[in-house]
Design a protein around this motif. Structure first.
Motif, PDB file in Angstrom:
ATOM      1  N   GLU A 255       1.095   1.689  -2.932  1.00  0.00           N
ATOM      2  CA  GLU A 255       0.500   0.437  -2.459  1.00  0.00           C
ATOM      3  C   GLU A 255      -0.803   0.115  -3.199  1.00  0.00           C
ATOM      4  OE1 GLU A 255       0.742  -0.170   1.909  1.00  0.00           O
ATOM      5  OE2 GLU A 255       1.812   1.742   1.913  1.00  0.00           O
TER       6      GLU A 255
ATOM      7  N   THR B 111       7.873  -0.447   1.682  1.00  0.00           N
ATOM      8  CA  THR B 111       6.700  -1.229   2.064  1.00  0.00           C
ATOM      9  C   THR B 111       6.019  -1.840   0.844  1.00  0.00           C
ATOM     10  OG1 THR B 111       6.325   0.146   4.017  1.00  0.00           O
ATOM     11  CG2 THR B 111       4.459  -1.130   3.211  1.00  0.00           C
TER      12      THR B 111
ATOM     13  N   ASP C  89       3.611   9.161  -4.481  1.00  0.00           N
ATOM     14  CA  ASP C  89       4.044   8.408  -3.305  1.00  0.00           C
ATOM     15  C   ASP C  89       2.870   7.745  -2.587  1.00  0.00           C
ATOM     16  OD1 ASP C  89       6.399   8.015  -1.258  1.00  0.00           O
ATOM     17  OD2 ASP C  89       4.717   8.735  -0.063  1.00  0.00           O
ATOM     18  N   ASP C  90       1.728   8.421  -2.527  1.00  0.00           N
ATOM     19  CA  ASP C  90       0.595   7.846  -1.802  1.00  0.00           C
ATOM     20  C   ASP C  90      -0.163   6.786  -2.604  1.00  0.00           C
ATOM     21  OD1 ASP C  90      -0.731   9.401  -3.661  1.00  0.00           O
ATOM     22  OD2 ASP C  90      -1.738  10.688  -2.199  1.00  0.00           O
TER      23      ASP C  90
ATOM     24  N   HIS D 190       7.586   4.330   2.010  1.00  0.00           N
ATOM     25  CA  HIS D 190       6.464   3.855   1.198  1.00  0.00           C
ATOM     26  C   HIS D 190       6.937   2.917   0.084  1.00  0.00           C
ATOM     27  CE1 HIS D 190       3.389   7.223   2.341  1.00  0.00           C
ATOM     28  NE2 HIS D 190       3.624   6.377   3.309  1.00  0.00           N
TER      29      HIS D 190
END
Length: 364
Positions: A318, A202, A314-315, A199
């Motif tokens: 992005e 990305t 972590d989620d 993650h």
């Protein structure tokens, strides 16, 4: 004195153990290391010039009773082997840093009346350390909260997490020369631990063009070996900017790289945080969400509460929030200066010496 140091499974256990070994040897003591035959310690410890003896140990799955039986048989066998080994090397103390191998090694020491010192690197105590702490002479902690798992509070002492001298000895000048970064540039290091972090990788690839609009910014992106090819494919930046974004799968000279940088994006494992705090590096932390008892989030919270880092789940890496925090870290010198000053409160530079004092004290 003769001191046995034990730990296995991950570099998070081995690096602080080697830092303690360095300090004990500097004081004139003889150090032996007990680990597993297949763990990273079987490579790192001999490289450090420390005598290494392997004892097989494994974990178990509570949902599969056969694995419990196998693990117990192996631990009993390794306990007997460790007792025989102790009769040869005659240790004055055994220091356990975690990992299943510490259970037979620590049990053997207890059975022979040899003092055991436990060191817990994380904010949540691991299974092996929790088991051994019941009879340990002393329990050294990185975070006070980890001591909640120990019944006898008189055993507890907060030492911090030892960092090897190679990290402290690294210089900004040598690190910049190694990384090929000009002295007056701003350097960001991205890493997710020894295995990498998909993650994080990305998200940074998505931010690359925006980040490199800053003409003075250089990025060293340590992907983890398994992620290297994927990151190289995802990283979409013009050819003329690629000299300012270096992608590597693994970094052997982490001390030099950390000494060279101005800020980091990182997981919040024990060793990563210890090295970051040792050098006072401003950080944006992304805890690994599947760590046991979510201990990386608890680890990170200590740094955020002290003002030494930002943290994001972590989620959310992005999301616009991550981009905003990263921009603040890179663009605001006052933010970095504040984090650098706050990191000093962890006094990581004293951890190896403090732990060595605890070990020597346990032998008296």
């Amino acid at each position: 004195m003769n001191i046995v140091v034990s730990g296995g499974g991950t570099a998070g256990h081995i690096n602080p153990a080697l830092a303690l070994a360095d300090e004990l040897q500097r004081r004139g003591h003889t150090v032996y290391f007990a680990g597993t035959p297949q763990g990273v310690e079987s490579r790192l410890v001999p490289q450090a010039g420390i005598p290494f003896t392997a004892f097989p140990a494994t974990g178990f799955n509570r949902n599969h009773p056969a694995t419990i039986v196998k693990a117990l048989r192996l631990m009993n066998s390794s306990t007997k082997k460790a007792r025989a080994w102790f009769n040869e090397v005659k240790p004055d103390c055994v220091v356990c840093f975690g990992g299943y191998v510490c259970i037979p090694v620590g049990r053997a020491a207890e059975q022979l009346g040899i003092p055991v010192v436990v060191h817990e690197q994380n904010s949540i105590m691991g299974l092996a350390n929790k088991y051994l702490s019941k009879k340990a002479a002393a329990v050294a902690l990185t975070y006070r909260v980890a001591g909640d798992a120990v019944g006898d509070a008189s055993k507890l002492v907060v030492t911090g997490n030892p960092v090897r001298s190679s990290v402290f000895d690294a210089t900004r000048e040598a690190g910049r020369a190694y990384a090929g970064v000009p002295e007056d540039a701003l350097m960001l290091v991205v890493f997710g631990g020894s295995l990498g972090a998909r993650h994080i990788n990305t998200a940074l690839c998505q931010q690359a063009r925006e980040l490199l609009k800053r003409p003075n910014l250089y990025v060293r992106h340590i992907t983890g070996p398994k992620e290297y090819d994927t990151v190289c494919e995802q990283l979409d930046i013009p050819e003329e900017l690629k000299d300012r974004w270096t992608v590597v799968g693994y970094e052997d000279r982490m001390g030099d790289v950390l000494a060279a940088c101005d800020c980091v994006v990182s997981r919040s494992g024990a060793t990563s945080l210890a090295e970051i705090s040792a050098l006072g590096i401003p950080a944006l932390l992304v805890p690994f969400p599947y760590a046991t008892a979510d201990h990386q989030t608890t680890n990170a919270r200590e740094y955020v509460d002290a003002g030494a880092a930002y943290v994001i789940a972590d989620d959310q890496v992005e999301s616009p929030e991550f981009a905003d925090l990263l921009a603040k870290l890179v663009d605001d010198a006052s933010v970095r200066e504040g984090m650098h000053a706050a990191a000093a409160s962890f006094r990581t530079n004293e951890a190896a010496s403090k732990l060595a004092d605890v070990v020597i004290g346990a032998t008296r």
